[in-house]
Design a protein around this motif. Structure first.
Motif, short mmCIF file in Angstrom:
data_model
loop_
_atom_site.label_atom_id
_atom_site.label_comp_id
_atom_site.label_asym_id
_atom_site.label_seq_id
_atom_site.Cartn_x
_atom_site.Cartn_y
_atom_site.Cartn_z
N GLU A 82 -2.82 -72.01 134.20
CA GLU A 82 -3.69 -72.66 133.61
C GLU A 82 -4.88 -71.83 133.20
OE1 GLU A 82 -7.65 -74.71 132.71
OE2 GLU A 82 -6.94 -73.73 134.67
N ASP A 133 -6.49 -77.49 141.76
CA ASP A 133 -7.69 -77.04 141.51
C ASP A 133 -7.82 -75.64 140.78
OD1 ASP A 133 -10.67 -77.22 141.16
OD2 ASP A 133 -11.19 -77.50 143.28
N ARG A 144 -13.49 -77.97 135.18
CA ARG A 144 -12.95 -78.91 136.47
C ARG A 144 -13.93 -79.86 137.17
NH1 ARG A 144 -7.84 -77.80 137.85
NH2 ARG A 144 -6.84 -75.83 136.59
N TYR A 192 -13.39 -83.85 136.84
CA TYR A 192 -12.78 -84.69 137.88
C TYR A 192 -13.66 -85.39 138.74
CZ TYR A 192 -8.77 -82.73 135.68
OH TYR A 192 -7.73 -82.25 134.59
N GLY A 202 -6.67 -80.46 144.15
CA GLY A 202 -7.53 -80.91 143.29
C GLY A 202 -8.67 -81.76 143.68
N SER A 244 -4.86 -82.70 136.91
CA SER A 244 -5.25 -81.45 136.72
C SER A 244 -4.28 -80.38 137.09
CB SER A 244 -6.76 -80.87 137.78
OG SER A 244 -6.34 -81.35 138.96
N TYR A 257 -2.27 -76.52 137.40
CA TYR A 257 -2.70 -74.86 137.60
C TYR A 257 -1.42 -74.11 137.66
CZ TYR A 257 -3.91 -70.30 139.12
OH TYR A 257 -4.19 -69.08 139.41
N PRO A 271 -7.39 -79.14 132.86
CA PRO A 271 -8.78 -78.97 132.13
C PRO A 271 -8.38 -78.42 130.48
CG PRO A 271 -8.94 -77.40 133.60
CD PRO A 271 -7.70 -78.12 133.96
#
Length: 548
Positions: free
Chosen positions: A10, A404, A410, A413, A432, A487, A489, A512
């Motif tokens: 991400e 996360d 972020r 959240y 996350g 979310s 990553y 995000p």
């Protein structure tokens, strides 16, 4: 021509792709060697058509894919060893089978590259889950066979429709893989139970364990028992506190730090060693690099590595045999293998820990975390949940979870959970949750409003709970008062998303930012077919969701 190309996470540069050096710290030579590894795995997949692959080939397929997941392996030498092992095994099956051309891996028609890459990244995520199950002696032949099928597919021509069908088929296979891992964990360590976890680090020697591998943690707990060393989880290891077989160890004391992206600050000058069992490893600072230990597929130049003794070839001299032992391949009985954690134990005693207790907090100031609300625990109180819904005490469920990361945005959240109405419940999993898992937002009739279901590996629990609720209310999952706010990553998030889409789950919010590997056309297909939604603001998204 660029030095490298990588757009699998991400945080990829400019939201398009890393071309000079990875945002994660991966150097071009490592990125290119990982591409070579990927292309060699396509060759192994092709070779498996002519002759049935054996146990070693299966292990190399899983471990090779796992090694390319973001923040797992930065060591060019160890990646090269895997490439050599894979090609050696491929030649045993079919020496005429060709690797996929490296220069074609990320090139071609934009939409086809997007679809092909989505499948590849999903396979990488599933390989991590399959490996965690495998080290606990759990294997599914259908899942294993699909790795070969999927890697062959990368080197084959397919229409866009055929690629989409492959992605949906993969999503269903990954569901079976997640179920396999759930079975492996629960039959080995018991079903998780709701557990309070302290963020206090007591004085004296200690070891921090990060990653996902519960088998490694169990071995370390066994070897440190009675030695005056406390063990603290970090990141995705937090849910380990909820497993009955691990809770038996009194020196599994609490949780250290928060999510993976904060490690360079949180580990700075830590007077204790850190064991990395899987991702997410960031390039270490000099203040703690001498106390990092890696194991399994994790690798970084200059760091100490705990090899896997599974091969039982202590006197091996050939390069192949040494590599096999380093990665713990070709074990006779996987679940009985034992690593020797003496070096990290000695380091913990040498460093001695802090002289006084140190109280740490979550990012919102909380000093206590809750975990252990996996499927067995939640379904055990399903009658209370159902009655609360029928009585109007619970109006909506939100699954707010995923990876996360460090990219700005972020905090969405955290704010989403803080602003969620008091008659809603937050299910969560993966790292996350560190954005909000130390918040005290109360309960509904004794049911905590934040229910931590475990690691990203435990997405299977969330799916089973959703299916059970749908059955109880005699409706489809999409008809439940349930919204997924995810979310992402790295690649495990990709395979989970593909599973959710394959199950027909719609109206998923994702952020995000959207994956760089999704072309505009492919993204539009997913939006049209599944109503996939980019997050906006917590206020607007909550208003839209709750007005339906």
């Amino acid at each position: 021509m660029s030095d490298m190309f990588c757009f699998q996470c991400e945080q990829t540069a400019g939201g398009k792709g890393c071309t000079k050096v990875g945002v994660c710290g991966k150097k071009p030579e490592v990125a290119n060697k990982q591409d070579e590894l990927t292309c060699a795995l396509v060759g192994l997949g092709r070779a498996a058509v002519k002759k049935t692959p054996d146990k070693l080939a299966d292990e190399l397929m899983m471990l090779g894919l796992f090694a390319t997941v973001t923040n797992v392996n930065f060591d060019n030498t160890r990646i090269s060893e895997l490439v050599n092992l894979i090609r050696n095994e491929k030649n045993k099956l079919d020496a005429s089978a060709k690797d996929f051309p490296v220069n074609e891996l990320w090139t071609g028609n934009e939409d086809i590259v997007s679809l092909r890459s989505t499948l590849l990244l999903g396979l990488r995520g599933m390989a991590a889950y399959a490996w965690h199950a495998y080290v606990l002696d759990k294997k599914n032949d259908e899942v294993t066979a699909w790795f070969y099928k999927g890697m062959r597919a990368l080197g084959e021509p397919h229409t866009a429709e055929e690629w989409l069908n492959l992605l949906m088929e993969f999503g269903q296979i990954n569901l079976k893989c997640m179920g396999l891992l759930d079975e492996a964990n629960t039959t080995t360590f018991g079903h998780p139970v709701p557990t309070k976890v302290s963020t206090l680090v007591e004085k004296g020697p200690f070891i921090v364990v990060t990653g996902h591998d519960l088998h490694d943690l169990k071995q370390l707990l066994e070897q440190t028992d009675g030695k005056g060393i406390n063990i603290y989880t970090h990141g995705e290891m937090l849910p380990a506190h909820a497993y009955p077989e691990l809770k038996e160890y009194a020196h599994l004391r609490g949780n250290f730090g928060t999510a993976w992206q904060n490690q360079q600050k949180e580990f700075d000058n830590i007077p204790a060693p850190i064991l990395y069992t899987t991702n997410c490893l960031m390039p270490p600072k000099s203040s703690y690099a001498d106390r990092i230990f890696t194991t399994a597929v994790v690798g970084y130049p200059g760091l100490k590595h705990i090899p896997d003794a599974a091969s039982n070839k202590k006197d091996s001299t050939s390069l192949i045999e040494k590599a096999l032992e380093l990665f713990g391949l070709a074990a006779k009985e996987r679940g009985t293998s034992q690593k020797d954690f003496t070096p990290i134990i000695n380091k913990a005693l040498e460093l001695g820990g802090w002289k006084q207790d140190k109280q740490f907090t979550g990012i919102n100031g909380g000093t206590e975390l809750m975990t252990g609300f996996a499927r067995n625990a939640v379904l055990g109180v399903a009658d209370k949940v159902i009655e609360a819904v029928k009585a109007g005490a619970i109006k909506h469920f939100f699954l707010v979870g995923g990876c996360d990361g460090a990219r700005p945005g972020r905090n969405y959240y955290t704010e989403f959970v803080q602003q969620a109405p008091k008659d809603t419940v937050i299910l969560t999993l993966a790292c996350g949750k560190y954005r909000f898992n130390d918040l005290n937002i109360g309960d509904i009739g004794g049911i905590p409003r934040i229910l931590d279901m475990g690691q990203c590996n435990d997405a299977y629990s969330a799916i089973q709970v959703a299916v059970a609720l749908a059955n109880a209310f005699k409706c489809g999952v999409n008809d439940l008062p349930l919204t997924l706010v995810l979310s992402w990553y790295e690649q495990k998030a990709v395979c989970i998303l593909l599973t959710l889409l394959a199950l027909g789950i719609k109206n998923i919010y994702i952020g995000p930012s959207l994956p760089a590997f999704l072309s505009g056309t492919v993204l539009n297909i997913l939006v049209d077919k599944f109503n996939l939604k980019p997050i906006s603001t917590p206020e607007d998204d909550l208003k839209t969701i709750l007005s339906r």
